[in-house]
Write a protein that holds these residues in place. Structure first.
Motif, PDB file in Angstrom:
ATOM      1  N   SER A 198      10.508  60.541 -37.452  1.00 42.11           N
ATOM      2  CA  SER A 198      10.634  59.821 -38.723  1.00 42.11           C
ATOM      3  C   SER A 198      11.930  60.256 -39.400  1.00 42.11           C
ATOM      4  CB  SER A 198       9.434  60.104 -39.627  1.00 42.11           C
ATOM      5  OG  SER A 198       8.243  59.671 -39.025  1.00 42.11           O
ATOM      6  N   GLU A 206       0.782  61.538 -29.104  1.00 43.67           N
ATOM      7  CA  GLU A 206       1.666  60.926 -30.103  1.00 43.67           C
ATOM      8  C   GLU A 206       2.995  61.650 -30.097  1.00 43.67           C
ATOM      9  OE1 GLU A 206       0.857  61.736 -34.201  1.00 43.67           O
ATOM     10  OE2 GLU A 206       1.648  59.808 -34.880  1.00 43.67           O
ATOM     11  N   LYS A 260       6.614  61.064 -32.285  1.00 48.86           N
ATOM     12  CA  LYS A 260       7.294  60.202 -33.255  1.00 48.86           C
ATOM     13  C   LYS A 260       8.389  60.969 -33.985  1.00 48.86           C
ATOM     14  CE  LYS A 260       5.248  59.024 -37.140  1.00 48.86           C
ATOM     15  NZ  LYS A 260       4.317  58.383 -38.101  1.00 48.86           N
ATOM     16  N   ASP A 280       8.271  56.845 -30.603  1.00 47.71           N
ATOM     17  CA  ASP A 280       8.508  55.965 -31.746  1.00 47.71           C
ATOM     18  C   ASP A 280       9.524  56.620 -32.668  1.00 47.71           C
ATOM     19  OD1 ASP A 280       6.675  54.121 -30.875  1.00 47.71           O
ATOM     20  OD2 ASP A 280       5.020  54.991 -32.009  1.00 47.71           O
TER      21      ASP A 280
END
Length: 281
Positions: A194, A190, A192, A2
Motif C-alpha cells: 500500500s 495475502e 500487498k 497487489d
C-alpha cells in the motif's frame, strides 16, 4: 502481489514569515557568511553596514518528496516444535497419537499462520534525489494541496519555483523495494503493498546574496522553521519560469511496473487508493 497506489499530490507549505523579517534575520548572519577572514577583519576594524551590499534576494519554493508505504504479508508455514521432557520419559501420548522421546525431547509438527506489516516512509531531496531525514520536521506544519496552476501563480507572484530533477518513479521504486523482505512460507495467503504517500512538497526559503570586498556569499532563511544558515544557494535561473506538474502523474504506476527485488509473485495488480477513486466520482 497487489499494489495499492495513493493519489500523487503537490503541496505547498505555509510561509510563517515574510521578506522583511527574513532579510532582517539574514543580515545578522552576513559576516558569518564570509567565513574566518571576515571575522578576523571584524576584530581588527568593525565593518560598517555600507561595506556589505545585498546584490540579490529571492523567495523560492524548494521541493522535497515524501514517499511512504506499508507491506502486508499473511502466510502459512510448517514448523517442528521440540518439547523437552524429564529424563525418565520414553513416550508421550497427545490426542491419541504417540510421540517417541529421543534425546530428552519429542517433536510436534504444526502449521503457523503469520502476519507481517512493514512500514517505510522516506523524505528525499527532490533535486539531488538523496534521502533528506531533516525534511520530516516540515510534515508537522500546515500545507495546502495545489496543482500546476497553483505553482504557476506562485511563480507569477514572484516566487522562484524550483523544479525537481529527481525522478519520482525511481524514488517510489526504492521505497517499495526496501519494504519487501524475504519470508519462509509454504503458502502465501495475502501479499500487498500500500503506497499511501507520493507527495511533492514545496517549502518557502528566502535567500540573500551579499557582496563584501569583492567577494560574494549567501545567507538562507527557512520560511517554515525560522532557521538561518550560511553557505546556501540561489536559483535565479528559474525566476519567472513555470514547471510542468505532470511529472508526478502515474509515478507510482510506473514504479510498480519496474521489477521489484524480492517479489515472490510474477504479476503485479495495480489499483488506485480508495481516496483517489472517490475523487473521480
Amino acid at each position: 502481489m497487489d499494489v495499492e497506489l495513493a493519489e500523487e499530490r503537490v503541496l505547498i507549505l505555509a510561509d510563517r514569515f515574510n521578506m522583511d523579517h527574513a532579510e532582517g534575520r539574514a543580515w545578522i548572519k552576513r559576516t558569518d557568511a564570509f567565513g574566518t577572514m571576515a571575522k578576523i577583519t571584524g576584530f581588527l576594524s568593525r565593518p560598517k553596514d555600507e561595506d556589505y551590499e545585498v546584490i540579490y534576494r529571492e523567495r523560492r519554493l524548494q521541493p522535497f518528496f515524501r514517499i511512504g508505504c506499508t507491506a502486508t504479508m499473511t502466510y502459512e508455514r510448517r514448523k517442528e516444535y521440540r518439547v523437552a521432557v524429564d529424563a525418565n520419559v520414553t513416550n508421550v501420548e497427545i490426542d491419541g497419537r504417540m510421540h517417541v522421546v529421543a534425546g530428552g525431547a519429542y517433536t510436534l509438527t504444526g502449521t503457523e499462520t503469520c502476519h507481517d506489516e512493514i512500514h517505510r516512509e522516506v523524505c528525499y531531496d527532490a533535486i539531488s534525489g538523496n534521502p533528506d531525514p531533516g525534511a520530516v520536521q516540515y510534515l508537522q506544519h500546515d500545507a495546502k494541496v495545489t496543482d500546476a496552476a497553483g505553482l504557476a501563480k506562485a511563480a507569477a507572484d514572484g516566487a522562484v519555483v524550483v523544479p525537481p530533477t529527481a525522478k519520482a518513479s525511481m524514488l517510489v521504486r526504492d521505497v517499495l523495494a526496501s519494504s519487501i523482505e524475504r519470508i519462509e512460507a509454504d503458502k502465501v495467503l495475502e501479499e500487498k503493498l500500500s503506497l499511501h504517500h507520493i507527495d511533492l512538497y514545496y517549502r518557502p526559503v528566502y535567500a540573500f546574496r551579499y557582496r563584501w570586498q569583492g567577494k560574494e556569499a549567501v545567507v538562507e532563511f527557512d520560511g517554515v522553521s525560522g532557521e538561518t544558515r550560511t553557505g546556501g544557494s540561489t536559483f535565479e535561473q528559474f525566476l519567472g519560469h513555470t514547471i510542468d506538474a505532470e511529472f508526478l502523474i502515474n509515478a507510482g504506476v510506473e514504479a510498480a511496473g519496474i521489477f521489484i527485488p524480492g517479489a515472490r509473485l510474477a504479476e503485479i495488480v495495480i489499483s488506485k487508493s480508495l481516496k483517489a477513486r472517490e475523487k473521480k466520482k
